[in-house]
Enzyme design. Structure first.
Site, PDB file in Angstrom:
ATOM      1  N   HIS A 175       0.829  -1.220   0.000  1.00  8.95           N
ATOM      2  CA  HIS A 175       0.000   0.000   0.000  1.00  8.95           C
ATOM      3  C   HIS A 175       0.860   1.265   0.000  1.00  8.95           C
ATOM      4  CE1 HIS A 175      -3.365  -2.674   1.002  1.00  8.95           C
ATOM      5  NE2 HIS A 175      -2.564  -3.187   1.927  1.00  8.95           N
ATOM      6  N   SER A 296      15.158  20.259 -17.609  1.00 10.77           N
ATOM      7  CA  SER A 296      14.015  21.147 -17.788  1.00 10.77           C
ATOM      8  C   SER A 296      14.437  22.349 -18.609  1.00 10.77           C
ATOM      9  CB  SER A 296      13.497  21.604 -16.421  1.00 10.77           C
ATOM     10  OG  SER A 296      12.627  22.717 -16.543  1.00 10.77           O
ATOM     11  N   LYS A 302      16.867  20.614 -12.581  1.00  8.84           N
ATOM     12  CA  LYS A 302      16.094  19.384 -12.750  1.00  8.84           C
ATOM     13  C   LYS A 302      16.892  18.282 -13.463  1.00  8.84           C
ATOM     14  CE  LYS A 302      12.401  18.768 -11.821  1.00  8.84           C
ATOM     15  NZ  LYS A 302      11.217  19.045 -12.648  1.00  8.84           N
ATOM     16  N   GLU A 309       9.692   7.387 -17.225  1.00 12.74           N
ATOM     17  CA  GLU A 309       8.324   7.883 -17.411  1.00 12.74           C
ATOM     18  C   GLU A 309       7.767   7.450 -18.762  1.00 12.74           C
ATOM     19  OE1 GLU A 309       8.705  11.896 -14.633  1.00 12.74           O
ATOM     20  OE2 GLU A 309       8.758  12.080 -16.817  1.00 12.74           O
TER      21      GLU A 309
END
Length: 477
Positions: A175, A296, A302, A309
């Site tokens: 969880h 970025s 970043k 992803e």
């Protein structure tokens, strides 16, 4: 593969092409509408099957010679012509014509143009229905073999981490809440198990793919004296599709392959999601190799896990392709229907996508670094040793449900004090249950909790070491 495609010259002008170029055109008294030619062509994507189409046609031609339908000389003329066409396609100098619909008719027309009427004999005893099924099975068979190799590479990347990560303990989650401690190698081998099941599924799928449909013709078979086993042997098929109606209509093999690829993608997506989380400042468990990250355009600090992803995102495409294939066949009567032309783009895309994801995942897994110092700094948080303490109490004769409640109360006590269980006093343990004595401290703390595991398949250090050895042997690392 570099390919050239060309529309029917008349199609761009909106006028029918002069003369019917179709192999089925004899019964028609006019030409196909240009819009239909553009709408119904498949050569723009099924040209990927050219190697398989040539190989299948060569085997078919030699079989026709072996049964006396062709002479040996005719068969070798056909073979030489096909090999010449294959070389041209591979070199990118062959012009695929849209008005010839598909890869099969483009190659056959080119063959006839090269060797004349002998080329017209090649299609004896077969239909495009069994021809495309054969080509597609050959292509999928190769795709299965590629995926299987790439899955093996990914497993080796995980096992390759095991020596350096052998002593690292990670918090295991359920969880997305801290649950119990596990060895890092136990995590890596969990993925090896998942990807092994994927390899097993692909191998099992390959058995059903590897059945020859060629020679079942359009739907009823052929009256020609052909030898299907001859072709099966030449193309290394394990058996023959037994029913011509089934052969013409079947796309189970393609959908099963797409399903197996979908599960590969789902497992990769799980890995991607986990490592995306782990690479955040909040977790800071793992540092991904910068060569597989991006930055970025506005925020200079970043380092984004874009590859992971995209692996997660591309899984949606693979799932969508499977759904499209399942819907595609849901209402089709026997035997062949043109709807089945729509299967290839979905399968090609799933194969391309999963293979690319596997290649990248192997590189990321091999190059990532566990942030051990940060992991260890927070490892005692979350009461990862609570279940081990409960089982210690069970060994002292307390029923599991009772032990569960007692340890839950002790965790609540520790939470109120904001301390780990190991920092509770002996008096607090004995107040919870009289049987608890100094031995309780032998199972508290993540290192001692890990050492307490025993069961086969668990994160017990000796069990994990055994599994690492087995996987090295299996993968020959």
């Amino acid at each position: 593969m570099a390919t050239k495609t060309d529309q029917n010259p008349a199609a761009s002008s909106g006028q029918p092409a002069p003369g019917n170029t179709k192999p089925w055109g004899g019964v028609f008294d006019g030409d196909t509408a240009p819009l239909v030619e553009k709408f119904s062509e498949s050569v723009s994507y099924d040209c990927r099957l050219y190697t398989q189409d040539v190989r299948g046609s060569i085997a078919h031609a030699r079989m026709l010679a072996s049964t006396g339908v062709l002479t040996d000389g005719e068969a070798e003329q056909i073979v030489a012509g096909l090999e010449d066409i294959q070389r041209e396609i591979a070199a990118g100098t062959f012009l695929f014509r849209q008005d010839l619909e598909d890869v099969h008719m483009n190659i056959e027309r080119a063959l006839v143009e090269r060797i004349g009427d002998v080329g017209r004999k090649l299609h004896t005893g077969r239909s495009r229905n069994d021809q495309v099924s054969t080509d597609f099975r050959l292509w999928i068979r190769e795709g299965i073999d590629r995926a299987e190799r790439l899955l093996g590479d990914l497993q080796r990347a995980f096992v390759g981490r095991c020596e350096a990560d052998a002593s690292v303990i990670l918090p295991g989650y359920t969880h997305l809440q801290r649950a119990q401690p596990v060895l890092a190698n136990h995590y890596w081998l969990a993925y090896c198990e998942k990807f092994q099941r994927d390899r097993d599924r692909l191998a099992d799928c390959r058995r059903r793919v590897n059945q020859l449909p060629l020679g079942t013709a359009a739907l009823a078979g052929t009256t020609m004296d052909i030898d299907r086993q001859h072709v099966a042997d030449a193309l290394e098929f394990e058996g023959l599709v037994a029913n011509s109606l089934d052969s013409s209509s079947d796309r189970d093999f393609a959908i099963e392959y797409a399903f197996a690829l979908t599960l590969v993608a789902e497992h990769l997506s799980t890995l991607a999601e986990e490592w995306i989380l782990w690479s955040t400042v909040e977790f800071n468990f793992i540092k991904l190799p910068q060569a597989y990250c991006t930055g970025s355009s506005i925020m200079p600090q970043k380092i984004n896990p874009d590859v992971m992803e995209l692996i997660r995102g591309k899984t949606a495409r693979v799932v969508g392709n499977l759904q499209s294939l399942l819907v595609l066949i849901k209402g089709l009567p026997l035997a062949y229907n043109r709807d089945l032309q729509e299967d290839k783009q979905r399968v090609f895309d799933s194969a391309d996508t999963v293979e690319a994801c596997l290649q990248l995942a192997s590189e990321v897994v091999a190059g990532a670094e566990l942030q051990v110092e940060n992991i260890n700094a927070r490892l005692e948080r979350g009461y990862l040793d609570a279940t081990t303490l409960m089982e210690h109490l069970i060994k002292l004769g307390v029923p599991q449900r009772t032990a569960h409640e007692i340890i839950g109360n002790l965790v609540a006590t520790a939470m109120k004090q904001d301390v780990p269980l190991a920092e509770l006093t002996l008096e607090e343990f004995q107040a919870a249950h009289a049987s608890l004595d100094e031995s309780v401290y032998q199972v508290l703390g993540v290192k001692q909790a890990i050492a307490a595991f025993k069961s086969v398949g668990s994160t017990a250090p000796e069990r994990v070491a055994e599994q690492v050895t087995l996987w090295r042997k299996r993968l020959k690392t």
